[in-house]
Each structure stands twice: as structure tokens, then as C-alpha cells.
Design a protein around this motif. Structure first.
Motif, PDB file in Angstrom:
ATOM      1  N   GLU A 145       0.804  -1.216   0.000  1.00  0.00           N
ATOM      2  CA  GLU A 145       0.000   0.000   0.000  1.00  0.00           C
ATOM      3  C   GLU A 145       0.837   1.265   0.000  1.00  0.00           C
ATOM      4  OE1 GLU A 145      -3.205  -0.417  -0.587  1.00  0.00           O
ATOM      5  OE2 GLU A 145      -2.620  -2.531  -0.584  1.00  0.00           O
ATOM      6  N   ASP A 146       2.148   1.160   0.232  1.00  0.00           N
ATOM      7  CA  ASP A 146       3.006   2.341   0.169  1.00  0.00           C
ATOM      8  C   ASP A 146       3.003   2.908  -1.243  1.00  0.00           C
ATOM      9  OD1 ASP A 146       4.475   2.996   2.708  1.00  0.00           O
ATOM     10  OD2 ASP A 146       4.915   0.855   2.624  1.00  0.00           O
ATOM     11  N   THR A 147       3.075   4.237  -1.338  1.00  0.00           N
ATOM     12  CA  THR A 147       3.122   4.873  -2.659  1.00  0.00           C
ATOM     13  C   THR A 147       4.473   4.623  -3.305  1.00  0.00           C
ATOM     14  OG1 THR A 147       1.566   6.589  -1.981  1.00  0.00           O
ATOM     15  CG2 THR A 147       2.925   7.045  -3.909  1.00  0.00           C
ATOM     16  N   LEU A 148       4.444   4.220  -4.560  1.00  0.00           N
ATOM     17  CA  LEU A 148       5.655   3.915  -5.322  1.00  0.00           C
ATOM     18  C   LEU A 148       5.992   5.050  -6.291  1.00  0.00           C
ATOM     19  CD1 LEU A 148       7.794   1.750  -6.223  1.00  0.00           C
ATOM     20  CD2 LEU A 148       6.115   1.054  -7.946  1.00  0.00           C
ATOM     21  N   PHE A 149       5.045   5.378  -7.168  1.00  0.00           N
ATOM     22  CA  PHE A 149       5.279   6.393  -8.197  1.00  0.00           C
ATOM     23  C   PHE A 149       4.151   7.422  -8.216  1.00  0.00           C
ATOM     24  CE2 PHE A 149       7.324   2.707 -10.631  1.00  0.00           C
ATOM     25  CZ  PHE A 149       8.608   3.072 -10.266  1.00  0.00           C
ATOM     26  N   PHE A 150       4.528   8.659  -8.535  1.00  0.00           N
ATOM     27  CA  PHE A 150       3.577   9.666  -8.982  1.00  0.00           C
ATOM     28  C   PHE A 150       3.741   9.716 -10.496  1.00  0.00           C
ATOM     29  CE2 PHE A 150       3.037  10.605  -4.731  1.00  0.00           C
ATOM     30  CZ  PHE A 150       2.309  11.756  -4.470  1.00  0.00           C
ATOM     31  N   GLN A 151       2.705   9.309 -11.213  1.00  0.00           N
ATOM     32  CA  GLN A 151       2.766   9.286 -12.667  1.00  0.00           C
ATOM     33  C   GLN A 151       1.780  10.320 -13.186  1.00  0.00           C
ATOM     34  OE1 GLN A 151       5.058   7.025 -13.859  1.00  0.00           O
ATOM     35  NE2 GLN A 151       4.951   8.152 -15.776  1.00  0.00           N
ATOM     36  N   TYR A 152       2.304  11.443 -13.674  1.00  0.00           N
ATOM     37  CA  TYR A 152       1.416  12.532 -14.090  1.00  0.00           C
ATOM     38  C   TYR A 152       0.843  12.273 -15.467  1.00  0.00           C
ATOM     39  CZ  TYR A 152       2.102  15.367 -10.001  1.00  0.00           C
ATOM     40  OH  TYR A 152       2.068  15.812  -8.709  1.00  0.00           O
ATOM     41  N   THR A 153      -0.455  12.533 -15.579  1.00  0.00           N
ATOM     42  CA  THR A 153      -1.144  12.364 -16.849  1.00  0.00           C
ATOM     43  C   THR A 153      -0.766  13.510 -17.780  1.00  0.00           C
ATOM     44  OG1 THR A 153      -3.072  13.637 -16.146  1.00  0.00           O
ATOM     45  CG2 THR A 153      -3.081  11.277 -15.676  1.00  0.00           C
ATOM     46  N   GLY A 154      -1.114  13.348 -19.045  1.00  0.00           N
ATOM     47  CA  GLY A 154      -0.691  14.317 -20.043  1.00  0.00           C
ATOM     48  C   GLY A 154      -1.329  15.689 -19.950  1.00  0.00           C
ATOM     49  N   GLY A 155      -2.364  15.822 -19.160  1.00  0.00           N
ATOM     50  CA  GLY A 155      -2.988  17.134 -19.008  1.00  0.00           C
ATOM     51  C   GLY A 155      -3.726  17.611 -20.236  1.00  0.00           C
ATOM     52  N   THR A 156      -4.348  16.667 -20.965  1.00  0.00           N
ATOM     53  CA  THR A 156      -5.063  17.051 -22.185  1.00  0.00           C
ATOM     54  C   THR A 156      -6.363  17.777 -21.880  1.00  0.00           C
ATOM     55  OG1 THR A 156      -6.063  14.859 -22.221  1.00  0.00           O
ATOM     56  CG2 THR A 156      -4.092  15.182 -23.557  1.00  0.00           C
ATOM     57  N   THR A 157      -6.868  17.635 -20.652  1.00  0.00           N
ATOM     58  CA  THR A 157      -8.127  18.289 -20.314  1.00  0.00           C
ATOM     59  C   THR A 157      -7.941  19.248 -19.143  1.00  0.00           C
ATOM     60  OG1 THR A 157      -8.697  16.418 -18.888  1.00  0.00           O
ATOM     61  CG2 THR A 157      -9.504  16.352 -21.145  1.00  0.00           C
ATOM     62  N   GLY A 158      -6.759  19.809 -18.986  1.00  0.00           N
ATOM     63  CA  GLY A 158      -6.459  20.715 -17.879  1.00  0.00           C
ATOM     64  C   GLY A 158      -5.084  20.415 -17.341  1.00  0.00           C
ATOM     65  N   PRO A 159      -4.711  21.013 -16.207  1.00  0.00           N
ATOM     66  CA  PRO A 159      -3.398  20.746 -15.628  1.00  0.00           C
ATOM     67  C   PRO A 159      -3.210  19.249 -15.356  1.00  0.00           C
ATOM     68  CG  PRO A 159      -4.463  22.594 -14.519  1.00  0.00           C
ATOM     69  CD  PRO A 159      -5.493  21.983 -15.417  1.00  0.00           C
ATOM     70  N   SER A 160      -1.990  18.771 -15.570  1.00  0.00           N
ATOM     71  CA  SER A 160      -1.746  17.339 -15.391  1.00  0.00           C
ATOM     72  C   SER A 160      -1.992  16.932 -13.939  1.00  0.00           C
ATOM     73  CB  SER A 160      -0.318  16.988 -15.812  1.00  0.00           C
ATOM     74  OG  SER A 160       0.630  17.707 -15.065  1.00  0.00           O
ATOM     75  N   LYS A 161      -2.517  15.716 -13.778  1.00  0.00           N
ATOM     76  CA  LYS A 161      -2.866  15.187 -12.464  1.00  0.00           C
ATOM     77  C   LYS A 161      -1.912  14.050 -12.119  1.00  0.00           C
ATOM     78  CE  LYS A 161      -7.096  14.154 -13.751  1.00  0.00           C
ATOM     79  NZ  LYS A 161      -7.207  14.712 -15.111  1.00  0.00           N
ATOM     80  N   GLY A 162      -1.561  13.935 -10.851  1.00  0.00           N
ATOM     81  CA  GLY A 162      -0.650  12.894 -10.411  1.00  0.00           C
ATOM     82  C   GLY A 162      -1.397  11.620 -10.053  1.00  0.00           C
ATOM     83  N   ALA A 163      -1.270  10.606 -10.906  1.00  0.00           N
ATOM     84  CA  ALA A 163      -1.829   9.292 -10.576  1.00  0.00           C
ATOM     85  C   ALA A 163      -0.927   8.659  -9.528  1.00  0.00           C
ATOM     86  CB  ALA A 163      -1.900   8.419 -11.822  1.00  0.00           C
ATOM     87  N   VAL A 164      -1.491   8.294  -8.389  1.00  0.00           N
ATOM     88  CA  VAL A 164      -0.721   7.716  -7.289  1.00  0.00           C
ATOM     89  C   VAL A 164      -0.730   6.199  -7.442  1.00  0.00           C
ATOM     90  CG1 VAL A 164      -0.503   7.503  -4.792  1.00  0.00           C
ATOM     91  CG2 VAL A 164      -1.300   9.651  -5.788  1.00  0.00           C
ATOM     92  N   LEU A 165       0.429   5.641  -7.782  1.00  0.00           N
ATOM     93  CA  LEU A 165       0.554   4.206  -7.998  1.00  0.00           C
ATOM     94  C   LEU A 165       1.286   3.574  -6.824  1.00  0.00           C
ATOM     95  CD1 LEU A 165       1.531   4.202 -11.781  1.00  0.00           C
ATOM     96  CD2 LEU A 165      -0.743   3.963 -10.775  1.00  0.00           C
ATOM     97  N   SER A 166       0.744   2.498  -6.303  1.00  0.00           N
ATOM     98  CA  SER A 166       1.323   1.829  -5.142  1.00  0.00           C
ATOM     99  C   SER A 166       2.281   0.730  -5.574  1.00  0.00           C
ATOM    100  CB  SER A 166       0.209   1.213  -4.288  1.00  0.00           C
ATOM    101  OG  SER A 166      -0.390   0.120  -4.978  1.00  0.00           O
ATOM    102  N   HIS A 167       3.053   0.242  -4.599  1.00  0.00           N
ATOM    103  CA  HIS A 167       3.922  -0.908  -4.864  1.00  0.00           C
ATOM    104  C   HIS A 167       3.089  -2.084  -5.373  1.00  0.00           C
ATOM    105  CE1 HIS A 167       7.916   0.260  -3.112  1.00  0.00           C
ATOM    106  NE2 HIS A 167       7.166   1.242  -2.656  1.00  0.00           N
ATOM    107  N   ARG A 168       1.935  -2.290  -4.765  1.00  0.00           N
ATOM    108  CA  ARG A 168       1.089  -3.422  -5.175  1.00  0.00           C
ATOM    109  C   ARG A 168       0.576  -3.259  -6.605  1.00  0.00           C
ATOM    110  NH1 ARG A 168      -4.372  -5.563  -4.601  1.00  0.00           N
ATOM    111  NH2 ARG A 168      -4.254  -7.769  -3.949  1.00  0.00           N
ATOM    112  N   ASN A 169       0.243  -2.023  -7.004  1.00  0.00           N
ATOM    113  CA  ASN A 169      -0.193  -1.785  -8.386  1.00  0.00           C
ATOM    114  C   ASN A 169       0.844  -2.285  -9.388  1.00  0.00           C
ATOM    115  OD1 ASN A 169      -1.677   1.469  -7.643  1.00  0.00           O
ATOM    116  ND2 ASN A 169      -2.657  -0.537  -7.722  1.00  0.00           N
ATOM    117  N   LEU A 170       2.105  -1.919  -9.150  1.00  0.00           N
ATOM    118  CA  LEU A 170       3.155  -2.275 -10.116  1.00  0.00           C
ATOM    119  C   LEU A 170       3.511  -3.746 -10.057  1.00  0.00           C
ATOM    120  CD1 LEU A 170       4.755  -0.376 -12.164  1.00  0.00           C
ATOM    121  CD2 LEU A 170       3.242   0.752 -10.543  1.00  0.00           C
ATOM    122  N   ILE A 171       3.525  -4.314  -8.854  1.00  0.00           N
ATOM    123  CA  ILE A 171       3.783  -5.758  -8.738  1.00  0.00           C
ATOM    124  C   ILE A 171       2.698  -6.527  -9.490  1.00  0.00           C
ATOM    125  CG2 ILE A 171       3.803  -7.709  -7.127  1.00  0.00           C
ATOM    126  CD1 ILE A 171       5.097  -5.705  -5.093  1.00  0.00           C
ATOM    127  N   ALA A 172       1.447  -6.115  -9.299  1.00  0.00           N
ATOM    128  CA  ALA A 172       0.333  -6.778  -9.979  1.00  0.00           C
ATOM    129  C   ALA A 172       0.502  -6.705 -11.492  1.00  0.00           C
ATOM    130  CB  ALA A 172      -0.990  -6.142  -9.565  1.00  0.00           C
TER     131      ALA A 172
END
Length: 542
Positions: free
Chosen positions: A196-223
Motif C-alpha cells: 500500500e506504500d506509494t511507489l510512483f507519482f505518474q502525471y497524466t498528459g494534461g489534455t483536459t487541464g493541468p496534469s494530475k498525479g496518478a498515485v501508484l502503489s507498490h502493489r499496483n506495479l507488482i500486480a
């Protein structure tokens, strides 16, 4: 999850479920690879290799320095702004072993774009490539950054390569070489990370406004690494694979793919600048690579390079296309040269990224992005959140262990990003066939409304790109007094070809309904693209 009819389309050796908790954290995954594959090469770049054991030692030194000198603690956001050079994986693994969450930043960002991400994520420490330092110097006073570590082209490599100069305004910056030297003594303090610890902040391209930080966990990437590994068992042999690392590591597709293959003891060929096609093809020529991932524009550019046909494809297993639709013309060219079609997949930054992939048994060009991978549920909904019938268009909504928990500090965006029953709304329009294969028709925002008819740019582009004189193209909607909107097509002609608007229109008329025919055709030298090769339609609109 609901019924998943696509499982019947899985290859026999692909499981319906994966273990998203196969490792307690990505750090545990990496440290297991260091132990199991120490003597094997992990990365190759500039003709030099970096072994798993060397990666272990160097990243441990970085982690120790970040903790002892920079005061980095569990959960702190540390930015990494670097191209595909050996220092990237060393820095990344050091950041993660220190217990921090990594904020991935494109090294080509402008001061405005950079400042937004640093402020939004609350970054106090940044590791930055020397060539990107002018952007940081111009905006650092607007950000919370207090510690700057500069990365040279040669860092992490025995070569003495001449790289760009560091902006003199960053006079208090610490060289990355200092971390490697001074961090060796004393070791780092192990952080008890979990899924559940946060691994990455992956910012979206901001095509519909300022880019947003998708919060990806260690479990997200392992999965997602486990899902990819499970779905392509023939292309994930431990200690055997050679992977072309042309996708930027700061992009989630390249990053997850690399983590997956590092867990298997693969060698990754880092490509610092895939736009330098001569150098790229020279690297590939005798590398005997087995795996490659990219976007349609990258594959098309390689096919057009005269030296690509001389590459040794004897160890080739699979090439995976994502980020944008793979065009049939590109896949046919790839097949003509390599003997294989490109295997299309689908995903987003918010889903770590892979949601769908074509099974290994699909040999030809499918025109579809595959079936949902193991432990993943996808449904297509209408405007009322009702599931649409098979064969009907609907918004793609996904659930699975690779899907992010939400955007950083974006309560209103998060409220809009999920359905009432918790599925992530991708904003893409798709169609399922009876076998469970998904075809992405387009982004909702890119849809063109012509006299009440929905027109999808991907369809127009696929038809136009099949013309033998067209190198690439992009379609957008423009205002029209009679029809509300009309199609405008931007075309890049193949070198040496004489191509007219009439030629392109005649070709389109043979394959498209009248309301889909481009009203305007503009010839340009090159299409605007992101650093991973996605065509930026918003820039064409502007």
C-alpha cells in the motif's frame, strides 16, 4: 468481479488470476533479482553493461546518501528527471530503497510544466539530468525544492562521456557521483515497505487541464508486472530475455515493462534517444533482442529506416504496441521485415499501465488491443452507467489490482474518475466482440460530431495511413457551418513521394462513408508528438 467471457480466449497456459502480493514491495522484487541474477547484465547502454550486482551496490549507496545527508524518509516525494541512461535505474532503485515515492518527470519539460509537478507533489529533493537543469533553474524559486542532485551522462557508466553543462544558477547542486562515492560507507537503513506504500507519482498528459498525479502503489506495479509475465509465458523466460528499452523509463509503460523483466534477470538495452534512428538501428543490429515495446510512430520510423532490414531477428519473440492504436499498414511493414506482426495492448498511466493484451497465439494483425489481462475486469458503459451490449460502443471502465487508488489531492477529479461501483473511467470509447477482444474506437474528447454522426479519428487515420504515399497522419474536428464539425486530416508524406490532396481524398472515398471524408487536408513536415511518440491532436487543434 462480474462474468469475464474473455477468459475463454486466453491461451491454455495463461491463468485467470495472478498474485498481486507475490512480493511485499517493488524493493523486495528488485532485491530478489539482485540475489538471483547478480552476475548477469541488467542494463546495456553506450556499449557498456551494468550487472545486477553493480546495480545493487550503486543503488544502495544512493539510498544511504538520500537518507543520511538529504534526510529522505518513508513516503517523501523525490523527483527523478532523466532520460534512458544508466543513472536512471540506479537513481530510481536508490530512491525506492530509501523508502521514498518517486515522481517521474519528463526531462524535456518546460519550467511551467516542471514547476506544476514539483509543487503539486510537494517535492523537496530532485535528481535531474544536467541537460534539464535550465528548466529547473528558471522555476526552482517557485517550488518547495531544497535539494538538487545533478546527473551527468557518464554517471553509472565507466565511460567518460561529454554531456551538457549544468546551469550555473544551480551552484549548490550535488553531483550524482558524490552519492555513489560517499554513500558506499555505512549502508542504508532498510524501510519496511508494503504493497500500500506509494511507489510512483505518474502525471497524466494534461489534455483536459493541468496534469494530475496518478498515485501508484507498490502493489499496483507488482500486480501489473505479474499480469504481463503471466500473459506472455513464452516471452518471459528467466535469465534469457533481451529487451529493447526505447520507451522512456519516466513513462509508465517503459517503467513497468522494465520492472517486470528485471524480476526475470533480463538484459535491457537502454536507448537514450530513439529519435536518433541511425544510432538506434546500430544498437539493434547484432543485439539479438527478444522483446520490444513501443508506439506506432516508433515502429513506423524503424520500418522506414534502410538499415532496419539488416537487424538480426533470430531471437525475436514479440513486439508490443501501446499508447496509441497500432495501424495495419505499420504492422504489415513490421511483418514484412521481421516476420511477425506487432502485438497490440492497451492501458493508461492510472492502470500501471496494462489492461489488455493480445494473447501470444494471435499471429496476425488483429486491429484490436486484446483481451483484459488476468485478474482484470472491464465493462463498457453508456452515459447512464448502464453496461452496453456486445458489439456496442461504450466508455471503457476497469477494475483490478493494477488500477490506482486515485489522483493526488484531486477530490473532485477522483469523484468523477470512478463509477458508482468503483470502476475506473478511462475516458476511452471501446467495443467488445463476442470473444472478449476489445477495440478502442477513440477518446471521448477526440470524437468528431458530423451532422449528428459520431466520427472517430482512429478510423480515418487507419484508412489514410494505408495509402502507399502516406508516412503518418492525424485527424481532428474543425468547426463547420453546415455540419457542426468536419474532419481535417494532417498528412506527412513519405520521403520522395509526390502526394496531392486529391490522391488522399480519392483513397479515403473508397473506404469511408461520405460524412467521414476529410473536408480539409493539410500537408506538414512532421506531426507534433509527445516524448513517447503519441500524436498530440490538441496541438493540431491549436
Amino acid at each position: 468481479m462480474g462474468e469475464r467471457p474473455w477468459i475463454a480466449s486466453y491461451d491454455a497456459d495463461v491463468p485467470a488470476e495472478i498474485d498481486a502480493d507475490a512480493y511485499p514491495s517493488v524493493v523486495a522484487l528488485l532485491e530478489a533479482a539482485f540475489t538471483a541474477h547478480g552476475d548477469l547484465p541488467a542494463f546495456e547502454c553506450f556499449g557498456e553493461t551494468l550487472s545486477y550486482a553493480e546495480l545493487d551496490r550503486a543503488s544502495a549507496a544512493v539510498a544511504a546518501y538520500l537518507q543520511r545527508v538529504m534526510g529522505v524518509r518513508r513516503g517523501d516525494r523525490v523527483a527523478l528527471m532523466c532520460p534512458n541512461i544508466p543513472a536512471f535505474p540506479i537513481a530510481m532503485m536508490g530512491i525506492l530503497r530509501a523508502g521514498a515515492a518517486q515522481v517521474n518527470i519528463n526531462p524535456l519539460y518546460t519550467p511551467r510544466e516542471l514547476a506544476h509537478q514539483l509543487c503539486d507533489a510537494g517535492v523537496e529533493t530532485i535528481l535531474i539530468f544536467a541537460g534539464a537543469t535550465p528548466a529547473l533553474a528558471a522555476c526552482i524559486h517557485q517550488t518547495p525544492v531544497t535539494s538538487v542532485i545533478t546527473i551527468d551522462l557518464s554517471d553509472g557508466s565507466p565511460l567518460n562521456l561529454a554531456g551538457p553543462e549544468i546551469d550555473p544558477r544551480l551552484r549548490h547542486a550535488v553531483p550524482f557521483s558524490t552519492l555513489l562515492e560517499e554513500g558506499e560507507t555505512g549502508g542504508f537503513e532498510t524501510v519496511d515497505l508494503n504493497g500500500e506504500d506509494t511507489l510512483f507519482f505518474q502525471y497524466t498528459g494534461g489534455t483536459t487541464g493541468p496534469s494530475k498525479g496518478a498515485v501508484l502503489s507498490h502493489r499496483n506495479l507488482i500486480a501489473n508486472a505479474q499480469q504481463f509475465r503471466a500473459f506472455l509465458p513464452g516471452a518471459t523466460e528467466p535469465g534469457k530475455e533481451i529487451v529493447v528499452g526505447a520507451l522512456p523509463l519516466y513513462h509508465i509503460f517503459g517503467l513497468t515493462l522494465s520492472l517486470c523483466y528485471l524480476s526475470l534477470g533480463a538484459k535491457i538495452l537502454l536507448i537514450p534517444d530513439p529519435r536518433d534512428l541511425d544510432a538506434f538501428v546500430a544498437t539493434l543490429k547484432d543485439a539479438k533482442f527478444s522483446i520490444m515495446a513501443g508506439v506506432n510512430t516508433l515502429f513506423a520510423a524503424l520500418c522506414q529506416h534502410p538499415g532496419f532490414a539488416d537487424v538480426d531477428f533470430s531471437a525475436y519473440k514479440v513486439a508490443i504496441g501501446g499508447g496509441a492504436a497500432v495501424l495495419e499498414a505499420t504492422s504489415n511493414d513490421w511483418h514484412r521485415i521481421t516476420g511477425h506482426h506487432i502485438k497490440e495492448g492497451y492501458g493508461l498511466s492510472e492502470t500501471s499501465p496494462v489492461l489488455c493484451l493480445n494473447p501470444m497465439s494471435v499471429d496476425g494483425f488483429s486491429g484490436r488491443c486484446g483481451v483484459p489481462v488476468s485478474s482484470t475486469d472491464i465493462k463498457l458503459i453508456d452515459e447512464n452507467e448502464s453496461e452496453v451490449a456486445t458489439g456496442a460502443r461504450g466508455e471503457v471502465c476497469a477494475a483490478g489490482p493494477q488500477v490506482m487508488a486515485g489522483y493526488w489531492n484531486q477530490p473532485s477529479a477522483n469523484a468523477a474518475a470512478y463509477t458508482k461501483d468503483g470502476y475506473f473511467r478511462t475516458g476511452d470509447i471501446g467495443v467488445f466482440d463476442a470473444a472478449g477482444f476489445l477495440k478502442i474506437v477513440d477518446r471521448k474528447k477526440d470524437m468528431i460530431l458530423v451532422s449528428g454522426f459520431n466520427v472517430y479519428p482512429n478510423e480515418i487515420e487507419a484508412v489514410a495511413a494505408a495509402h502507399p504515399g502516406v508516412a503518418e497522419c492525424a485527424a481532428i474536428g474543425i468547426a463547420d457551418e453546415k455540419t457542426g464539425e468536419a474532419v481535417k486530416l494532417f498528412v506527412v508524406a513519405l520521403p520522395g513521394q509526390t502526394l496531392s490532396a486529391a490522391d488522399v481524398l480519392a483513397h479515403c472515398r473508397a473506404a469511408l462513408a461520405p460524412y467521414k471524408i476529410p473536408r480539409e487536408i493539410a500537408f506538414i513536415d512532421a506531426l507534433p508528438k509527445s516524448t513517447v511518440g503519441k500524436i498530440l491532436r490538441r496541438m493540431l487543434r491549436d
